[in-house]
Design a protein around this motif. Sequence first.
Motif, PDB file in Angstrom:
ATOM      1  N   PHE A  15       0.857  -1.190   0.000  1.00  0.00           N
ATOM      2  CA  PHE A  15       0.000   0.000   0.000  1.00  0.00           C
ATOM      3  C   PHE A  15       0.893   1.239   0.000  1.00  0.00           C
ATOM      4  CE2 PHE A  15      -2.273   3.452   2.000  1.00  0.00           C
ATOM      5  CZ  PHE A  15      -3.570   3.339   1.551  1.00  0.00           C
ATOM      6  N   TYR A  16       0.796   2.056  -1.065  1.00  0.00           N
ATOM      7  CA  TYR A  16       1.647   3.243  -1.214  1.00  0.00           C
ATOM      8  C   TYR A  16       0.821   4.529  -1.190  1.00  0.00           C
ATOM      9  CZ  TYR A  16       5.367   0.084  -2.797  1.00  0.00           C
ATOM     10  OH  TYR A  16       6.309  -0.909  -2.875  1.00  0.00           O
ATOM     11  N   VAL A  17       1.440   5.559  -0.654  1.00  0.00           N
ATOM     12  CA  VAL A  17       0.884   6.916  -0.699  1.00  0.00           C
ATOM     13  C   VAL A  17       1.758   7.736  -1.635  1.00  0.00           C
ATOM     14  CG1 VAL A  17       0.523   9.043   0.620  1.00  0.00           C
ATOM     15  CG2 VAL A  17      -0.118   6.838   1.608  1.00  0.00           C
ATOM     16  N   ALA A  18       1.149   8.378  -2.629  1.00  0.00           N
ATOM     17  CA  ALA A  18       1.886   9.228  -3.574  1.00  0.00           C
ATOM     18  C   ALA A  18       1.491  10.680  -3.332  1.00  0.00           C
ATOM     19  CB  ALA A  18       1.566   8.823  -5.009  1.00  0.00           C
ATOM     20  N   ALA A  19       2.474  11.510  -3.004  1.00  0.00           N
ATOM     21  CA  ALA A  19       2.169  12.903  -2.669  1.00  0.00           C
ATOM     22  C   ALA A  19       3.422  13.760  -2.793  1.00  0.00           C
ATOM     23  CB  ALA A  19       1.637  12.997  -1.235  1.00  0.00           C
ATOM     24  N   PRO A  20       3.266  15.016  -3.171  1.00  0.00           N
ATOM     25  CA  PRO A  20       4.418  15.913  -3.197  1.00  0.00           C
ATOM     26  C   PRO A  20       4.868  16.252  -1.787  1.00  0.00           C
ATOM     27  CG  PRO A  20       2.415  17.140  -3.615  1.00  0.00           C
ATOM     28  CD  PRO A  20       2.021  15.696  -3.575  1.00  0.00           C
ATOM     29  N   PHE A  21       6.091  16.740  -1.664  1.00  0.00           N
ATOM     30  CA  PHE A  21       6.623  17.114  -0.354  1.00  0.00           C
ATOM     31  C   PHE A  21       5.761  18.180   0.325  1.00  0.00           C
ATOM     32  CE2 PHE A  21      10.191  14.511   0.009  1.00  0.00           C
ATOM     33  CZ  PHE A  21      10.886  14.825   1.168  1.00  0.00           C
ATOM     34  N   THR A  22       5.046  18.966  -0.476  1.00  0.00           N
ATOM     35  CA  THR A  22       4.195  20.005   0.117  1.00  0.00           C
ATOM     36  C   THR A  22       3.038  19.416   0.912  1.00  0.00           C
ATOM     37  OG1 THR A  22       3.006  20.140  -1.998  1.00  0.00           O
ATOM     38  CG2 THR A  22       4.719  21.792  -1.580  1.00  0.00           C
ATOM     39  N   SER A  23       2.744  18.128   0.731  1.00  0.00           N
ATOM     40  CA  SER A  23       1.677  17.486   1.499  1.00  0.00           C
ATOM     41  C   SER A  23       2.158  16.948   2.848  1.00  0.00           C
ATOM     42  CB  SER A  23       1.048  16.339   0.698  1.00  0.00           C
ATOM     43  OG  SER A  23       0.372  16.836  -0.438  1.00  0.00           O
ATOM     44  N   ILE A  24       3.467  16.990   3.068  1.00  0.00           N
ATOM     45  CA  ILE A  24       4.029  16.518   4.341  1.00  0.00           C
ATOM     46  C   ILE A  24       4.064  17.689   5.322  1.00  0.00           C
ATOM     47  CG2 ILE A  24       6.030  15.497   5.484  1.00  0.00           C
ATOM     48  CD1 ILE A  24       6.778  14.329   2.685  1.00  0.00           C
ATOM     49  N   ASP A  25       3.403  17.510   6.436  1.00  0.00           N
ATOM     50  CA  ASP A  25       3.316  18.568   7.448  1.00  0.00           C
ATOM     51  C   ASP A  25       4.212  18.208   8.623  1.00  0.00           C
ATOM     52  OD1 ASP A  25       2.658  20.539   9.216  1.00  0.00           O
ATOM     53  OD2 ASP A  25       0.485  20.318   8.998  1.00  0.00           O
TER      54      ASP A  25
END
Length: 351
Positions: free
Chosen positions: A274-284
């Motif tokens: 199970f993977y999550v794909a997101a730009p670094f801007t989504s990491i808080d």
Amino acid sequence: MSLRAIKYENNSLEILDQLLLPAHSKYVSIKGVEDGWKAINKMQVRGAPAIAIVGCLSLAIEIKHEKVDSKRDLRQEIEGKLNYLVSSRPTAVNMKKAADDLIALANRLYEDENINLETMKSRFISDIEAMLEADIADNKAIGENGAKEILLKFPGDGLVRILTHCNTGSLATAGYGTALGVIRSLHTLKRLEHVYCTETRPYNQGARLTAYELVHDKIPATLIVDSMVGALMKQRNISAVVVGADRVAINGDTANKIGTYQIAVLAKYHGVAFYVAAPFTSIDRKISNGDQIIIEERPDREITHVGEHRIAAQGISCWNPAFDITPASLIAGIITEKGVFLPEKLKECFQ
């Protein structure tokens, strides 16, 4: 060619009204911050990256056409309107991060005595406009990194089957997509056998939007209802699940569209990565774990009605959170434009 959800050219901003898809493709003009706030809040535009881009571009449009008397007035206008845009949908972190960065930029430009009012406006607007191209480049990198990561587990030239949830493609970003970008990259490499997309109740972003994009791009795909995921994993030999994210806590806990958590649990049971794909801007990095993420709650009508037709019994109470939290322990990797990271390693990226 992938779909364009955001059109920005000749000092004009238009968005593809996603409430009307797939029946009608209609672009709506965004003439300022109030239009931007309403489009985000009503979900005419959605997806964490797209929310940030449309929100910021709505401010750029307003600044271009609005007269201010001083740098001080411009700075105050920028801060007030960005904070207002953040209130449109609170769970997605990208708008808040963009607002913080742009407020900091406005403060620096204001304090620089060598910069006049017009230069301040020009520099500020240019930074916002650069978000469009940067997002597309980041998405393509996410797609490439994700495809490479998944294919490491399937050496040779075998084909893979992917399950995705909600919409994470061109309609949720400036273009190409995050989780759907990974799927597009696998398709380009001719390593994708099939995609399964969930309907994504209650707003049906999978049935209305992801299915629309997959058909548009001629990617082999099948739509399933949300309650079919367990049966699908048991019977169809799914290679991996790839979803997007609206906010990722620094420990890897991830807020995404409601229903994501149960898919992750089923994936764990069936041995599916199970993977999550997101730009670094989504990491808080200010959020230590998922319990601290504010979950937006939506109107009852989204559950009780389909269009104008009521499907639920009169008088029933409803609970309609837009997102849920998937614990980091269920996530095989966070796919970003900078690489693929184990959830427990995210904190090291900011040290």
